[in-house]
Scaffold this active site. Structure first.
Site, mmCIF file in Angstrom:
data_model
loop_
_atom_site.group_PDB
_atom_site.id
_atom_site.type_symbol
_atom_site.label_atom_id
_atom_site.label_comp_id
_atom_site.label_asym_id
_atom_site.label_seq_id
_atom_site.Cartn_x
_atom_site.Cartn_y
_atom_site.Cartn_z
ATOM 1 N N ALA A 274 -4.111 28.198 2.430
ATOM 2 C CA ALA A 274 -5.373 27.760 1.962
ATOM 3 C C ALA A 274 -5.307 27.154 0.816
ATOM 4 C CB ALA A 274 -5.503 28.794 2.054
ATOM 5 N N GLU A 278 -2.249 20.545 1.280
ATOM 6 C CA GLU A 278 -1.096 19.160 2.627
ATOM 7 C C GLU A 278 -1.609 18.656 2.816
ATOM 8 O OE1 GLU A 278 -2.915 22.511 2.862
ATOM 9 O OE2 GLU A 278 -4.054 22.183 4.961
ATOM 10 N N ASP A 320 -4.367 -19.284 -13.198
ATOM 11 C CA ASP A 320 -4.268 -20.844 -12.937
ATOM 12 C C ASP A 320 -5.597 -21.300 -13.492
ATOM 13 O OD1 ASP A 320 -1.917 -20.616 -12.625
ATOM 14 O OD2 ASP A 320 -2.011 -21.467 -9.535
ATOM 15 N N ASP A 597 6.444 -20.392 -9.606
ATOM 16 C CA ASP A 597 5.867 -19.473 -9.771
ATOM 17 C C ASP A 597 6.202 -18.076 -9.706
ATOM 18 O OD1 ASP A 597 3.848 -20.913 -11.020
ATOM 19 O OD2 ASP A 597 2.353 -21.200 -9.407
ATOM 20 N N ASN A 659 -8.290 24.904 -4.382
ATOM 21 C CA ASN A 659 -6.811 26.197 -4.041
ATOM 22 C C ASN A 659 -7.246 27.149 -5.417
ATOM 23 O OD1 ASN A 659 -6.014 23.952 -2.285
ATOM 24 N ND2 ASN A 659 -5.560 22.877 -3.393
#
Ligand code: ADP
Ligand code: MG
Length: 839
Positions: A274, A278, A320, A597, A659
């Site tokens: 738990a 993951e 540009d 460029d 957690n």
């Protein structure tokens, strides 16, 4: 077959093709025979393998061991349930990873490349994958070579083969071998690109049979993990390690307390399962991929995952002018011609655009003056026939001019047009009322005056000039041809700004992103357009390429953040601009379309190339392609980037607080010598409903209302504020859950009921915590609503459905219990408000 050794005719004969290319039918037949022109991609893991890989996790294996152990001590039900949970867990993991992978694959499909071929004598554009041996391909500046080809026609063709040979100096190509040592000079190879010039060639090898195809490893290179993916992975790992240590500690404590061994082992393993986040990497990938799909819908195709992460923190957009801020739809508005007839001839002849059904094909600047010439009665087609072109000195963004040499009644004339101040430098004469006079200071002044007037009105101005070439001149010495020119006039054209550009620039200002215009155009034209769309205010700072040339690194860095417009820039200077801005701690986005460029696009944090006017090389060097060449699209993408980043922070905050909460609760119980409030199956349940849907749906939250009203932020995915929140939330969960548990035990309620209440309050804490982590823009994210509702309903079922009660060891709880649960679990909303107040 030694194609290099054959001459062009033999090559064409051997491949049964001609200067008209293959017939369309023949091309189709050959496609069937030879297959697609593709470098076969690395084998993807099959779904089954992906599924089985979910079991290759130490924790899952430990869980299976726990189930087996439970079976042998007689807890068959537990054993079965744990196995069921293991399978459910792997299914969820599998689905997450599979979806993420599919979403990424779909994005790859968006980036396709095209090649120009001649078939049946017709020039057409086809997907590169459809090329087949014998096809005739046309290549020009900036194109990637789409297959291995034997050249049959070249004009000043220079190719960069560094991807094949590592040699960075471009090599010049011809059609018949001159040097026996160097047979490659008549070939062009897949994955190299045209630096300049043009050519035609016959496809001799495709796909995996090409030289590059044979170097297997080079194509199998995978896109590495991005910093964010790495950060998430390492965050997951450190949390996982903590979780494992804590679980081991709980196991040891419980063992010495004399708790039943198998149950303790299962509890510890469940806790570890738990507490390890993951699911984080898969949710991250999915969030990024879904975000990229949304961007693609608004014409921003992200080529590199990394760009999604950096876009959100972008502080400067260098763009540009022509085509990106303006429409690139030019039309002549103002002219001053000292010799109209010659001027219009130059307009028509020194020109590479074509008119097809009234529409311009080719360069818009050329197109505008071509249309103008035609309107004035100088038909380009007729003039072309009458005065054939002998040679061209091409336009490039450094020279800022182009010339042609045309034959006019037995004499050769050089026609030159380009940036006025440059043309004027090369003019010696001026044609007035049919007479040639030497250009004096007064003429210069007059021309400059007119030029100023036009450029201040935002017109893009070209000067027109010519001279007669004497028969003994060497046409090969191109650099010296454009001299002693005769000035015949100025044409000024308008390229209207894009409507959306003005709005997008306004958005940038509010969002703390500075917009910098970079153009090869005249200083005043650039400034006038910049003012019109809000890039600069009156008196704003404009720097020209030549001025920039004179500045030292440090001088430039001192002013770089003030300059909003760069005019008459040379493409190489873009790299300098990016570097200087980056040295000032900016996250720079830079646009570009040409071969020149490419270095700047690579250097910038977010290189942006043009989907319509961009060359293959620019696209390949960029992180993102604008399908519509539009500035506003960049700004949309930045907004999307910020949204994605916010959402990543949301699910990270959510998952880690869960957690931390679980760890704190169980460890404290163990240390306080209480029976652990949740049994292993309950812990696994919490893991499943929390790691899965709620966290995932936080990844697709809508943007905050103020998302483009706040400054760019460069903090990481776990900002300090969120860290504080996570700790406080974990504490509130642990104290709340254990407090209620202890209270229930103290008033003599059965242990099973106390545990059910503790279990439920913990789940409710998680549900309320979703609200703490979600965006503040209401509830338009239906995935989130569904995820929360389903979690809640499942929790009710687990408590009230009899057979689930047996499995989960729960019992029905009373309304009073519910009231307590709701009051306590909603405290987490209060604590969030308090944390917010103090940070
Ligand atoms: P930008 O795309 O930033 O507006 P370019 O590099 O295309 O700038 O053009 C720079 C300058 O080169 C123009 O201001 C003009 O003076 C000159 N120029 C552009 N197009 C042409 C053309 N087709 N023929 C001659 N000169 C040109
Ligand atoms: Mg241009």
């Amino acid at each position: 077959m030694k194609w290099e050794k054959m001459n062009v005719k033999d090559v064409l004969n051997t491949l049964k093709t001609s200067f008209d290319g293959l017939s369309i039918d023949e091309a189709r037949l050959r496609q069937e025979k030879y297959g697609k022109n593709e470098l076969v991609e690395e084998e993807k893991d099959s779904p089954i393998k992906l599924f089985l890989m979910q079991f290759m996790d130490i924790l899952i294996i430990l869980l299976i061991l726990a189930a087996i152990a439970a079976y042998f001590v007689g807890d068959e039900l537990d054993a079965v349930v744990i196995l069921a949970v293991v399978i459910l867990n792997t299914c969820i993991g599998f689905i997450q990873e599979y979806r993420a992978e599919k979403a990424m694959e779909k994005l790859k499909g968006l980036i396709s490349s095209e090649a120009v071929v001649i078939r049946d004598g017709q020039t057409m554009e086809i997907p590169t994958s459809e090329l087949t041996p014998g096809d005739l391909v046309v290549i020009e500046e900036g194109d990637n070579i789409p297959a291995d080809i034997r050249l049959i026609e070249t004009s000043e063709l220079l190719i960069d083969e560094s991807s094949l040979t590592g040699e960075s100096v471009p090599v010049s190509k011809i059609t018949e071998i001159e040097n026996k040592e160097n047979e490659r000079e008549v070939m062009a190879y897949m994955d190299s690109y045209v630096v300049s010039g043009r050519g035609k060639g016959v496809v001799i090898e495709i796909g995996m049979n090409t030289s590059i195809g044979k170097i297997a490893e080079m194509i199998q290179e995978e896109e590495g993990k991005t910093p964010l993916q790495e950060k998430i992975a390492s965050l997951g790992k450190s949390l996982g390690l903590i979780a494992l240590l804590v679980s081991a500690a709980v196991f040891i404590i419980e063992f010495f307390k004399g708790s039943p061994l198998v149950e303790t082992f299962t509890t510890a393993v469940s806790l570890a399962v738990a507490a390890v986040p993951e699911g984080l990497p898969a949710i991250l990938t999915l969030t990024l991929a879904l975000g990229m799909q949304r961007m693609a819908k608004t014409n921003a195709v992200v080529r590199k995952l990394l760009a999604v992460e950096t876009l959100g923190s972008c502080t400067v957009i260098c763009t540009d002018k022509t085509g990106t801020l303006t429409l690139n739809r030019m039309s002549v508005r103002d002219t001053w011609l000292t010799s109209p007839e010659n001027a219009l001839k130059i307009c028509a002849l020194c020109n590479n655009a074509r008119l097809s059904e009234g529409k311009v094909i080719g360069d818009p600047t050329d197109g505008a003056i071509l249309l103008y010439a035609e309107e004035e009665g100088y038909s380009p087609e007729e003039l072309e026939k009458k005065y054939p072109r002998i040679m061209e000195i091409p336009l490039d963004s450094t020279r800022k001019r182009m010339s042609t040499i045309n034959q006019m009644d037995d004499e050769n004339y050089l026609l030159t047009k380009g940036a006025p101040e440059i043309i004027l430098k090369h003019c010696k004469w001026i044609e007035k009322d049919g007479d040639l006079v030497e250009m004096g200071p007064q003429d210069q002044e007059e021309i400059m005056g007119l030029l100023n007037k036009m450029t201040r009105n935002a017109l893009r101005v070209l000067a027109l000039s010519y001279r007669k070439i004497s028969p003994d001149e060497n046409l090969e010495e191109k650099d010296s041809l454009e001299r002693d020119l005769i000035f015949v006039g100025l044409v000024g054209m308008m390229d209207p700004p894009r409507q959306e550009a003005t709005d997008a620039i306004e958005v940038c200002k509010k969002a703390g992103i500075s917009v910098v215009m970079i153009t090869g155009d005249h200083r005043d034209t650039a400034a006038a357009i910049a003012r019109e769309i809000g890039v600069i205010e009156d008196g704003g700072r404009v720097l020209t390429g030549p001025e920039l040339e004179k500045l030292s690194e440090s001088e430039f860095e001192d002013i770089v953040e003030e300059v909003k417009v760069y005019a008459r820039v040379f493409p190489e200077q873009k790299v300098r601009i990016v570097e200087a801005l980056q040295n000032k701690d900016n996250v720079v986005s830079m646009t570009g379309d040409g071969v020149n460029d490419a270095p700047a696009l690579k250097k910038a944090a977010i290189g942006v190339s043009m989907g319509i006017t961009g060359t293959d090389v620019a696209k390949e060097s960029s992180d993102m392609v604008l399908q519509d060449d539009n500035f506003a699209t960049i700004v949309h993408a930045v907004k999307e980037g910020r949204t994605i980043f916010d959402n990543i922070r949301r699910f990270v905050k959510f998952q880690i607080s869960t957690n931390v909460g679980a760890i704190l609760t169980i460890v404290s119980a163990s240390v306080l010598n209480l029976p652990i409030p949740f049994n292993p199956i309950q812990i696994l349940w919490i893991n499943i409903i929390m790691d899965g849907p709620p966290a995932q749906s936080l990844g697709v939250e809508p943007p905050e209302k103020n998302i483009m009203l706040r400054k760019p932020d460069k903090e990481n995915i776990l900002p300090r504020k969120n860290l504080l929140h996570i700790i406080i939330a974990g504490l509130v969960m642990a104290v709340g859950t254990l407090g209620l548990y202890i209270y229930q035990l103290s008033i003599g309620i059965s242990e099973i009921q106390a545990r059910t209440v503790a279990f439920t309050v913990f789940v409710m804490f998680q549900i309320f915590n979703v609200f703490n982590c979600k965006s503040k823009t209401g509830f338009s994210n239906r995935f989130l609503i569904i995820a929360i509702s389903v979690s809640f309903l499942l929790q009710l079922m687990v408590i009230y459905v009899p057979f689930l009660q047996d499995i989960f060891r729960t019992t029905a709880i009373s309304p009073v219990d519910w009231a307590l649960i709701m009051v306590i679990s909603s405290l987490i909303l209060v604590s969030e408000k308090i944390v917010e107040k103090f940070t």
